[in-house]
Motif scaffolding. Sequence first.
Motif, short mmCIF file in Angstrom:
data_model
loop_
_atom_site.label_atom_id
_atom_site.label_comp_id
_atom_site.label_asym_id
_atom_site.label_seq_id
_atom_site.Cartn_x
_atom_site.Cartn_y
_atom_site.Cartn_z
N THR A 1 0.83 -1.34 0.10
CA THR A 1 -0.10 0.05 -0.12
C THR A 1 1.00 1.20 0.03
N LYS A 2 2.16 1.27 0.47
CA LYS A 2 2.82 2.50 0.92
C LYS A 2 3.20 2.92 -0.86
N LEU A 3 3.04 2.05 -1.71
CA LEU A 3 3.73 2.40 -3.09
C LEU A 3 2.50 3.48 -3.80
N TYR A 4 1.32 3.32 -3.31
CA TYR A 4 0.36 4.15 -3.77
C TYR A 4 -0.10 5.46 -2.88
N LEU A 5 0.79 5.61 -1.64
CA LEU A 5 0.28 6.78 -0.85
C LEU A 5 0.22 7.98 -1.56
N ASP A 6 1.30 8.09 -2.72
CA ASP A 6 1.73 9.43 -3.11
C ASP A 6 0.40 10.01 -3.90
N ILE A 7 0.26 9.09 -5.01
CA ILE A 7 -0.85 9.28 -5.90
C ILE A 7 -2.16 9.38 -5.28
N ALA A 8 -2.60 8.44 -4.30
CA ALA A 8 -3.80 8.72 -3.50
C ALA A 8 -3.95 10.05 -2.65
N ALA A 9 -2.74 10.46 -2.19
CA ALA A 9 -2.60 11.88 -1.59
C ALA A 9 -2.87 13.06 -2.42
N LYS A 10 -2.48 12.80 -3.78
CA LYS A 10 -2.74 13.84 -4.85
C LYS A 10 -4.31 14.02 -5.41
N SER A 11 -4.88 12.79 -4.99
CA SER A 11 -6.27 12.74 -5.54
C SER A 11 -7.20 13.03 -4.56
N LEU A 12 -6.72 12.92 -3.20
CA LEU A 12 -7.81 13.08 -2.06
C LEU A 12 -8.01 14.74 -1.98
N LYS A 13 -9.12 14.95 -1.63
CA LYS A 13 -9.49 16.42 -0.90
C LYS A 13 -8.82 16.71 0.13
N SER A 14 -8.68 17.87 0.47
CA SER A 14 -8.28 18.39 2.02
C SER A 14 -9.32 17.75 2.85
N ASN A 15 -8.74 17.11 4.03
CA ASN A 15 -9.41 16.48 5.08
C ASN A 15 -10.18 15.35 4.66
#
Length: 414
Positions: free
Chosen positions: A270-284
Motif C-alpha cells: 500500500t505504501k507504493l500508492y500513498l503518493d498518488i492517493a494523496a494527490k487525488s484526495l481532497k483536503s481532510n
Amino acid sequence: MSTLRGVSTRTLRSNLTTLNSVYSTCSRRLHSKNTVIENDIVLLKNVHNSTCMPILSNGLHPGKKIELFKDSILHDDILGKGIRDLVSSRKRATYRIQAPTLAEYTDLCPRIVTPIYSQDANLIVSLLDLHPIVPDLNHPSRNRLEIFEAGTGHGALTLNLAKAIHGANTAAPEPPVGDASAEMSPDILEAKREAYKEWRANRGAVIHTLDCSGQHSAHAETVVQNFRRGMYYPHIDFHVGSIDDYLSSRLVETGGSPFLDHAILDLPGTKLYLDIAAKSLKSNGTLITFCPSVTQINAGVLYARQERLPLFLEKTVEVGGAVGVGGREWDIRPVKPRALLKALVLDTSRTDDVEAVEGLMERARGDVGSHQAGSSPIKTASGSDDNGWEMVCRPKVGLKISGGGFVGVWRKMA
C-alpha cells in the motif's frame, strides 16, 4: 365538504395524486419481500439442526434444484412460497426460507478470492463516517461524493460502500438490458439508454472500484448485480487496470485538482500508492489502508514521513472475527529515544537557532520524541532529521479487542 385544519378533502386527494405520480419511479420493486419469485436468491436454514451452515441459493428457476451433500431441494418447491415458510429436501430434511442479509450474502456467496468478511467491511465503512446528502433534484451532481476502492476482490466491501451512499442518489431508471430490451423498438431502446446515461452522469455519489484482474472484477460485478436484483449496482463504476493509470488520468481530467472524498487501498504494498492517493484526495479526506501485517502500516508511516506526504495517520485498528467485533486500536508512530534528543539539544545549543533548541528541549522532557507522518519535523543544526528514528508499535490498553488484519486510517492535511 369535510375539512382538515382548513384544507379540503378534494385538495388533499389532489396532492396525494401528485405525490404518487412523482414517486412512482421509486416504487419499482427491486426484489420480492413476501413471496419468492423467479430469479430471487434465498437463504435456507435447517430447522432441526442450528449448527448446520445456512445454504445460499443461486437465482431460482423452474426445473432446477439446489444440490446438497447426498440430497437436493427443487427450485419449484421454493418458488411461490413466502419468506419464513418451510421447504423439504428430497430426503425430507426441513429448511426455513429466509431473505439473506447483506452480511449473510457476502459471506456465503461463491468466491474466487478471499473476501473482506462482513464485520470487517462494516467497521471500515464506519471509519469513513459517511453522511450522504439527500440529492438536489435541480442540481443532482453538485458536491458529488466520490469514493475510490483499490482492490475490488470479491465485492463485499464494494457492496457495503454502495449501501452507505444509496440515499445520495435519486432512483435509477430501468437500464435497457435483459430480455425486455430485445422486444423494444430501436427508438425506445435508444431513449432508455440516453436516460440511464444521463442519470449516471448526474449521480450525487459514486463508488469507483478498481482491480488489476479482469476476472476478479467481472466476478465482483456479478456478486453486486445478484444482491436484491442489483439495487446497489447503479451506484458503482467498475474499472480494470493500475491505480497510477486510473488516478493519473482522472487528475488530468480535473486539471490536477483533487476529486476524491475518500479512498481505500486493499492490496499488497500500500505504501507504493500513498503518493498518488494523496494527490487525488481532497483536503481532510480519509484514506484507509487494509494490511495483513502491522509492519506494512509501519512502512507506510515511514514512507509518508520520508516523502513529506500530506498524510496524517489518525489511528490503526486491528480487525478480524477471531475474538470479537470493533477492533483493537494500536499506537504506531516514529519516535526518537529521549537520550538521543538530549544529545541533539547539546549539539543544537551551540548554534543560534533558538527555535530548534526550544523544540528539542520540549520533546526531550517527554518519554520519547514523537513524530506523526507528514508533519513538519524539527531539524537539527546539521539540517537533517532523518537519523535515529525508531518505531513505536504496540496495542493500546483497555480498548475493544479483535484479531486479524490491520486498518490504517489516514487524513489528508491541507
